[in-house]
Design a protein around this motif. Structure first.
Motif, short mmCIF file in Angstrom:
data_model
loop_
_atom_site.label_atom_id
_atom_site.label_comp_id
_atom_site.label_asym_id
_atom_site.label_seq_id
_atom_site.Cartn_x
_atom_site.Cartn_y
_atom_site.Cartn_z
N TYR A 1 -8.90 39.27 49.30
CA TYR A 1 -8.33 40.60 49.52
C TYR A 1 -8.47 41.43 48.24
CZ TYR A 1 -4.83 44.27 49.92
OH TYR A 1 -4.20 45.49 49.92
N ASP A 2 -8.16 40.82 47.09
CA ASP A 2 -8.26 41.55 45.82
C ASP A 2 -9.69 41.97 45.52
OD1 ASP A 2 -5.52 41.44 45.39
OD2 ASP A 2 -5.64 39.65 44.12
N ASP A 3 -10.67 41.12 45.84
CA ASP A 3 -12.07 41.48 45.63
C ASP A 3 -12.42 42.72 46.44
OD1 ASP A 3 -12.50 39.17 44.07
OD2 ASP A 3 -13.21 38.01 45.81
N VAL A 4 -11.98 42.75 47.69
CA VAL A 4 -12.27 43.90 48.56
C VAL A 4 -11.57 45.14 48.02
CG1 VAL A 4 -11.97 44.83 50.90
CG2 VAL A 4 -12.73 42.45 50.57
N ALA A 5 -10.33 45.01 47.59
CA ALA A 5 -9.60 46.16 47.03
C ALA A 5 -10.33 46.71 45.81
CB ALA A 5 -8.17 45.75 46.68
N VAL A 6 -10.74 45.83 44.90
CA VAL A 6 -11.45 46.27 43.70
C VAL A 6 -12.75 46.98 44.08
CG1 VAL A 6 -12.73 45.41 41.68
CG2 VAL A 6 -10.41 44.59 42.14
N ASP B 1 -12.77 56.30 69.67
CA ASP B 1 -11.64 56.67 70.52
C ASP B 1 -10.32 56.47 69.77
OD1 ASP B 1 -13.46 57.29 72.52
OD2 ASP B 1 -13.34 55.29 73.40
N GLY B 2 -10.33 56.83 68.47
CA GLY B 2 -9.13 56.79 67.66
C GLY B 2 -8.81 55.47 66.99
N GLU B 3 -9.50 54.40 67.36
CA GLU B 3 -9.22 53.07 66.80
C GLU B 3 -10.19 52.73 65.67
OE1 GLU B 3 -6.71 50.94 67.53
OE2 GLU B 3 -5.97 52.61 68.73
N PRO B 4 -9.70 52.23 64.52
CA PRO B 4 -10.62 51.81 63.45
C PRO B 4 -11.60 50.78 63.99
CG PRO B 4 -8.35 51.81 62.67
CD PRO B 4 -8.30 52.01 64.16
N THR B 5 -12.89 51.09 63.84
CA THR B 5 -13.92 50.26 64.45
C THR B 5 -15.10 49.99 63.53
OG1 THR B 5 -13.32 51.27 66.57
CG2 THR B 5 -15.40 50.07 66.53
N PHE B 6 -15.30 50.83 62.52
CA PHE B 6 -16.46 50.61 61.67
C PHE B 6 -16.23 51.17 60.27
CE2 PHE B 6 -17.30 54.61 63.85
CZ PHE B 6 -17.92 55.42 62.92
N LEU B 7 -17.06 50.68 59.37
CA LEU B 7 -17.06 51.09 57.97
C LEU B 7 -18.44 51.66 57.68
CD1 LEU B 7 -15.99 51.00 54.99
CD2 LEU B 7 -16.90 48.65 54.91
N GLY C 1 -13.95 59.42 58.73
CA GLY C 1 -13.07 60.11 57.79
C GLY C 1 -13.01 59.32 56.51
N PRO C 2 -12.43 59.92 55.48
CA PRO C 2 -12.30 59.19 54.20
C PRO C 2 -11.59 57.85 54.40
CG PRO C 2 -11.67 61.48 53.96
CD PRO C 2 -11.84 61.25 55.43
N LEU C 3 -12.00 56.88 53.63
CA LEU C 3 -11.42 55.54 53.71
C LEU C 3 -10.08 55.52 52.97
CD1 LEU C 3 -11.85 52.52 54.50
CD2 LEU C 3 -12.71 52.21 52.18
N PRO C 4 -8.98 55.29 53.70
CA PRO C 4 -7.69 55.16 53.00
C PRO C 4 -7.67 53.86 52.21
CG PRO C 4 -7.40 55.43 55.39
CD PRO C 4 -8.86 55.18 55.14
N LEU C 5 -7.04 53.88 51.06
CA LEU C 5 -6.97 52.69 50.22
C LEU C 5 -5.60 52.03 50.30
CD1 LEU C 5 -9.00 53.91 47.13
CD2 LEU C 5 -9.73 52.36 48.95
N ASP C 6 -4.93 52.17 51.42
CA ASP C 6 -3.62 51.55 51.60
C ASP C 6 -3.79 50.08 51.95
OD1 ASP C 6 -3.46 51.26 54.75
OD2 ASP C 6 -4.31 53.23 54.30
N THR D 1 -5.22 49.14 55.52
CA THR D 1 -6.66 49.37 55.68
C THR D 1 -7.46 48.35 54.90
OG1 THR D 1 -6.26 51.73 56.02
CG2 THR D 1 -8.51 51.08 55.47
N LEU D 2 -7.02 48.03 53.70
CA LEU D 2 -7.74 47.04 52.91
C LEU D 2 -7.68 45.65 53.55
CD1 LEU D 2 -6.78 48.26 49.34
CD2 LEU D 2 -9.03 48.40 50.45
N ARG D 3 -6.56 45.31 54.20
CA ARG D 3 -6.49 44.03 54.94
C ARG D 3 -7.48 44.04 56.10
NH1 ARG D 3 -1.09 44.47 53.74
NH2 ARG D 3 -0.56 45.41 55.74
N LEU D 4 -7.57 45.17 56.78
CA LEU D 4 -8.52 45.29 57.89
C LEU D 4 -9.95 45.14 57.39
CD1 LEU D 4 -8.73 46.00 60.95
CD2 LEU D 4 -8.92 48.39 60.24
#
Length: 183
Positions: free
Chosen positions: A37-42, A61-67, A6-11, A14-17
């Motif tokens: 963290y800021d580099d990843v957010a940008v 199975d509903g758990e964030p597992t990959f990008l 699904g679309p990547l949430p930018l909250d 999720t960004l910490r994950l």
């Protein structure tokens, strides 16, 4: 095992994950080991704003597992001049989260099967393009199982890449395409 994208949430959660995933030692080929963290957010806010690049959060199975990332290789400044590119190509990157529990046999195959199904769901996509580091032998084997064929090695920033293509037909004939990802 059911893998979905699904679309990547930018909250922030999720960004910490994502930050934990891309900076983990097992993710060295993602080339973000020293990212803050800021580099990843940008990075991911930039991808969200791009008309030619998308990021997807994958769940098993509903758990964030990959990008996963999909992109137009003809718009990528490092790839656009490669003579092998053709209309209908879609670039793809995938990162499976570092393990946190016991091994899950078949996880990476299920993830790649779901990502390939996602990429090929668009009828305009004729081939999927990947450019993994040639030292990443694990992804090379998995890509071959999915139907990818290495065209050649190319120098890209920070790596020598195995420029590889997977046609719809090659993927359809692959073992990976027959993998049931909704068990």
């Amino acid at each position: 095992m059911r893998a979905t994208l699904g679309p990547l949430p930018l909250d922030p959660a999720t960004l910490r994950l994502l930050h934990a995933w891309v900076t983990h030692p097992r993710s060295a080929f993602w080339q973000m080991q020293g990212a803050t963290y800021d580099d990843v957010a940008v990075e991911y806010v930039g991808i969200a704003a791009s008309p030619t690049h998308d990021a997807w959060l994958g769940r098993v199975d509903g758990e964030p597992t990959f990008l996963a990332e999909t992109y137009d290789p003809a718009a990528d400044p490092h790839l656009r001049d490669l003579p092998e590119l053709e209309p209908g190509d879609l670039g793809m990157h995938v990162l499976v989260a570092p393990p946190t529990g016991p091994p899950r046999p078949g996880l990476t195959r299920a993830v790649l099967a779901a990502v390939m199904a996602h990429c090929l769901a668009d009828p305009a996509v004729r081939r999927v393009v990947v450019e993994p580091d040639v030292r990443n032998t694990a992804i090379a084997a998995l890509n071959a199982e999915a139907g990818f064929v290495v065209a050649r090695h190319v120098a890209l920033p920070g790596k020598t890449a195995a420029l590889s293509f997977c046609t719809r037909e090659a993927h359809g004939a692959s073992r990976l395409s027959r993998l049931e990802t909704t068990r």
